[in-house]
Design a protein around this motif. Structure first.
Motif, PDB file in Angstrom:
ATOM      1  N   GLY A 150       0.798  -1.215   0.000  1.00  0.00           N
ATOM      2  CA  GLY A 150       0.000   0.000   0.000  1.00  0.00           C
ATOM      3  C   GLY A 150       0.831   1.265   0.000  1.00  0.00           C
ATOM      4  O   GLY A 150       2.003   1.266   0.374  1.00  0.00           O
ATOM      5  N   TYR A 151       0.213   2.354  -0.411  1.00  0.00           N
ATOM      6  CA  TYR A 151       0.873   3.653  -0.405  1.00  0.00           C
ATOM      7  C   TYR A 151      -0.166   4.751  -0.328  1.00  0.00           C
ATOM      8  O   TYR A 151      -1.338   4.568  -0.684  1.00  0.00           O
ATOM      9  N   VAL A 152       0.250   5.899   0.143  1.00  0.00           N
ATOM     10  CA  VAL A 152      -0.568   7.105   0.169  1.00  0.00           C
ATOM     11  C   VAL A 152       0.250   8.235  -0.431  1.00  0.00           C
ATOM     12  O   VAL A 152       1.489   8.225  -0.369  1.00  0.00           O
ATOM     13  N   ALA A 153      -0.425   9.202  -1.027  1.00  0.00           N
ATOM     14  CA  ALA A 153       0.259  10.338  -1.630  1.00  0.00           C
ATOM     15  C   ALA A 153      -0.687  11.527  -1.666  1.00  0.00           C
ATOM     16  O   ALA A 153      -1.915  11.383  -1.570  1.00  0.00           O
ATOM     17  N   GLY A 154      -0.116  12.689  -1.819  1.00  0.00           N
ATOM     18  CA  GLY A 154      -0.903  13.914  -1.939  1.00  0.00           C
ATOM     19  C   GLY A 154      -0.083  14.969  -2.646  1.00  0.00           C
ATOM     20  O   GLY A 154       1.146  14.902  -2.692  1.00  0.00           O
ATOM     21  N   GLY A 155      -0.776  15.950  -3.213  1.00  0.00           N
ATOM     22  CA  GLY A 155      -0.056  16.998  -3.915  1.00  0.00           C
ATOM     23  C   GLY A 155      -0.984  18.007  -4.556  1.00  0.00           C
ATOM     24  O   GLY A 155      -2.173  18.103  -4.210  1.00  0.00           O
ATOM     25  N   LEU A 156      -0.444  18.732  -5.522  1.00  0.00           N
ATOM     26  CA  LEU A 156      -1.165  19.785  -6.219  1.00  0.00           C
ATOM     27  C   LEU A 156      -1.126  19.533  -7.720  1.00  0.00           C
ATOM     28  O   LEU A 156      -0.222  18.863  -8.224  1.00  0.00           O
ATOM     29  N   GLY A 157      -2.107  20.091  -8.408  1.00  0.00           N
ATOM     30  CA  GLY A 157      -2.151  19.969  -9.856  1.00  0.00           C
ATOM     31  C   GLY A 157      -2.760  21.201 -10.489  1.00  0.00           C
ATOM     32  O   GLY A 157      -3.464  21.986  -9.829  1.00  0.00           O
ATOM     33  N   TYR A 158      -2.464  21.383 -11.758  1.00  0.00           N
ATOM     34  CA  TYR A 158      -3.056  22.486 -12.530  1.00  0.00           C
ATOM     35  C   TYR A 158      -3.775  21.879 -13.726  1.00  0.00           C
ATOM     36  O   TYR A 158      -3.216  21.060 -14.457  1.00  0.00           O
ATOM     37  N   GLY A 159      -5.040  22.288 -13.911  1.00  0.00           N
ATOM     38  CA  GLY A 159      -5.839  21.752 -15.009  1.00  0.00           C
ATOM     39  C   GLY A 159      -6.490  22.834 -15.830  1.00  0.00           C
ATOM     40  O   GLY A 159      -6.688  23.965 -15.372  1.00  0.00           O
ATOM     41  N   SER A 160      -6.824  22.491 -17.050  1.00  0.00           N
ATOM     42  CA  SER A 160      -7.526  23.409 -17.944  1.00  0.00           C
ATOM     43  C   SER A 160      -8.426  22.598 -18.866  1.00  0.00           C
ATOM     44  O   SER A 160      -8.205  21.408 -19.090  1.00  0.00           O
ATOM     45  N   ALA A 161      -9.459  23.260 -19.389  1.00  0.00           N
ATOM     46  CA  ALA A 161     -10.425  22.607 -20.277  1.00  0.00           C
ATOM     47  C   ALA A 161     -10.808  23.578 -21.386  1.00  0.00           C
ATOM     48  O   ALA A 161     -10.704  24.800 -21.217  1.00  0.00           O
ATOM     49  N   PRO A 162     -11.266  23.072 -22.528  1.00  0.00           N
ATOM     50  CA  PRO A 162     -11.697  23.951 -23.617  1.00  0.00           C
ATOM     51  C   PRO A 162     -12.873  24.826 -23.191  1.00  0.00           C
ATOM     52  O   PRO A 162     -13.571  24.532 -22.215  1.00  0.00           O
ATOM     53  N   PRO A 163     -13.113  25.940 -23.887  1.00  0.00           N
ATOM     54  CA  PRO A 163     -14.193  26.861 -23.508  1.00  0.00           C
ATOM     55  C   PRO A 163     -15.569  26.204 -23.521  1.00  0.00           C
ATOM     56  O   PRO A 163     -15.860  25.352 -24.350  1.00  0.00           O
ATOM     57  N   ARG A 164     -16.378  26.616 -22.571  1.00  0.00           N
ATOM     58  CA  ARG A 164     -17.778  26.189 -22.499  1.00  0.00           C
ATOM     59  C   ARG A 164     -18.638  27.372 -22.915  1.00  0.00           C
ATOM     60  O   ARG A 164     -18.483  28.483 -22.413  1.00  0.00           O
ATOM     61  N   ALA A 165     -19.560  27.147 -23.847  1.00  0.00           N
ATOM     62  CA  ALA A 165     -20.374  28.227 -24.412  1.00  0.00           C
ATOM     63  C   ALA A 165     -21.687  28.347 -23.659  1.00  0.00           C
ATOM     64  O   ALA A 165     -22.287  27.354 -23.258  1.00  0.00           O
ATOM     65  N   PHE A 166     -22.139  29.581 -23.456  1.00  0.00           N
ATOM     66  CA  PHE A 166     -23.412  29.852 -22.785  1.00  0.00           C
ATOM     67  C   PHE A 166     -24.130  30.968 -23.533  1.00  0.00           C
ATOM     68  O   PHE A 166     -23.509  31.942 -23.966  1.00  0.00           O
ATOM     69  N   SER A 167     -25.435  30.814 -23.689  1.00  0.00           N
ATOM     70  CA  SER A 167     -26.221  31.855 -24.357  1.00  0.00           C
ATOM     71  C   SER A 167     -27.544  32.039 -23.628  1.00  0.00           C
ATOM     72  O   SER A 167     -28.093  31.095 -23.053  1.00  0.00           O
ATOM     73  N   ILE A 168     -28.042  33.271 -23.649  1.00  0.00           N
ATOM     74  CA  ILE A 168     -29.318  33.621 -23.018  1.00  0.00           C
ATOM     75  C   ILE A 168     -30.302  34.028 -24.106  1.00  0.00           C
ATOM     76  O   ILE A 168     -29.940  34.720 -25.064  1.00  0.00           O
ATOM     77  N   ILE A 169     -31.524  33.576 -23.940  1.00  0.00           N
ATOM     78  CA  ILE A 169     -32.616  33.994 -24.829  1.00  0.00           C
ATOM     79  C   ILE A 169     -33.453  35.009 -24.068  1.00  0.00           C
ATOM     80  O   ILE A 169     -34.104  34.668 -23.083  1.00  0.00           O
ATOM     81  N   ASP A 170     -33.398  36.248 -24.497  1.00  0.00           N
ATOM     82  CA  ASP A 170     -34.135  37.298 -23.800  1.00  0.00           C
ATOM     83  C   ASP A 170     -34.646  38.295 -24.832  1.00  0.00           C
ATOM     84  O   ASP A 170     -33.867  38.899 -25.571  1.00  0.00           O
ATOM     85  N   GLY A 171     -35.948  38.466 -24.883  1.00  0.00           N
ATOM     86  CA  GLY A 171     -36.541  39.343 -25.884  1.00  0.00           C
ATOM     87  C   GLY A 171     -36.348  40.817 -25.625  1.00  0.00           C
ATOM     88  O   GLY A 171     -36.676  41.642 -26.466  1.00  0.00           O
ATOM     89  N   TYR A 172     -35.785  41.175 -24.460  1.00  0.00           N
ATOM     90  CA  TYR A 172     -35.591  42.575 -24.101  1.00  0.00           C
ATOM     91  C   TYR A 172     -34.142  42.990 -24.319  1.00  0.00           C
ATOM     92  O   TYR A 172     -33.848  43.919 -25.081  1.00  0.00           O
ATOM     93  N   ALA A 173     -33.232  42.299 -23.644  1.00  0.00           N
ATOM     94  CA  ALA A 173     -31.823  42.639 -23.810  1.00  0.00           C
ATOM     95  C   ALA A 173     -31.267  42.125 -25.135  1.00  0.00           C
ATOM     96  O   ALA A 173     -30.329  42.692 -25.672  1.00  0.00           O
ATOM     97  N   CYS A 174     -31.850  41.061 -25.651  1.00  0.00           N
ATOM     98  CA  CYS A 174     -31.337  40.435 -26.862  1.00  0.00           C
ATOM     99  C   CYS A 174     -32.501  40.183 -27.826  1.00  0.00           C
ATOM    100  O   CYS A 174     -32.950  39.042 -27.978  1.00  0.00           O
TER     101      CYS A 174
END
Length: 312
Positions: A52-76
């Motif tokens: 058995g073993y145990v470990a711990g540490g830090l990491g850096y991650g990134s992901a491709p852009p996630r798109a979001f859109s709003i449907i609004d008859g007033y602002a858009c």
């Protein structure tokens, strides 16, 4: 004293031929294994990393852009409104954005190595990750609206969309080959990741004006958030560097998270649209929104992780 030493040496010299003849057969029969294994066996770390073993540490991650859109008859406003006709607008309506998720996370690992022949090592490990790989996209802006029979006017809205992978769990199989104590390895597994999304949008500075009936109606505000545990698959590779029972580890991984499109915002039932004159119209706001993903709704998070651990 000198005489005693001389007598002892003389006796040993006389007995040496007899002792030599007796020792040779005994030595030939002594087939006990060596207390120190051969160097190659020592260098083969499959004996040293099993268990058995145990470990711990830090990491850096990134992901491709996630798109979001709003449907609004007033602002858009759309290109055509029922009973009104075509609508044109200039400037940034701010009803769509993209968020690239990235950040630092902490992780903990619990595993078990099995030794194999000729340095091969296999095992299983569980990993938990906690942190925030996220980002924020700006919503809102201004739009110059022009429609038939109505003087041109300016709409404005403001807000933000946030998305983050807040943590994850994974259970992986690991395979490696020990080379003089070093252990390069690959791993593959299944797990789950926590995706949190939130939107805060204010369209009270946007309106739609009509001639019949005369007047302008304004938009409203909306704020909502949602967190979900989503299935994921993990594949990675790395290298362990031993320091006795302690070890350092560097590995990279790709985690594929399935995140279906979902409706983050909702119709604001019971909140009346207010006219420019301040009187409620009794109508219901219709602001809604959807988060959509590229690559057929898969988020591919890429991480580089550094760990320190201890073998039992």
């Amino acid at each position: 004293m000198v005489r005693r030493v001389a007598r002892f040496l003389a006796v040993c010299t006389a007995l040496f031929p007899a002792l030599s003849g007796f020792a040779a057969p005994v030595a030939a029969q002594d087939v006990r294994p060596s207390a120190m294994p051969d160097f190659n066996a020592v260098a083969t770390a499959s004996r040293g990393v099993a268990g058995g073993y145990v470990a711990g540490g830090l990491g850096y991650g990134s992901a491709p852009p996630r798109a979001f859109s709003i449907i609004d008859g007033y602002a858009c406003p759309g290109t055509t409104l029922p009973y009104i006709g075509p609508v044109t607008y200039g400037g940034g309506s701010g009803c769509a954005t993209n968020v690239a998720m990235s950040g630092v996370t902490a992780h903990a690992i619990l595993g078990w190595n099995l030794s194999g022949g000729e340095g091969w090592v296999s095992g299983i490990e569980a990993r938990g990750r906690l942190g925030r790989e996220g980002g924020t996209g700006r919503l809102g802006g201004t739009a110059n609206v022009t429609m038939p029979g109505v003087p041109a006017y300016l709409n404005s809205a403001s807000g933000a969309y946030k998305a983050s992978l807040d943590g994850g769990l994974a259970l992986s199989l690991r395979y490696g080959y020990a080379v003089s104590g070093f252990l390069p390895f690959v791993r593959i597994g299944l797990g789950a990741a926590r995706l949190t999304e939130a939107v805060d949008f204010n369209a009270t500075g946007a309106k739609i004006c009509t001639i019949v009936p005369p007047g302008c109606t304004t938009g409203g505000t909306i704020a909502s958030s949602k967190s979900s545990w989503l299935p994921s698959a993990v594949i990675g590779a790395g290298l362990e560097i031993p320091f006795g029972r302690f070890f350092a580890r560097v590995d990279a991984e790709a985690e594929a998270v399935f995140a279906p499109s979902q409706n983050l915002t909702r119709t604001l039932v019971g909140q009346a649209i207010v006219t420019a004159g301040g009187a409620p119209t009794g109508q219901v706001l219709s602001t809604s929104g959807n988060a959509t993903l590229r690559s057929e709704n898969w988020i591919i998070a890429r991480r580089l992780m550094v760990s320190g651990g201890f073998r039992f």
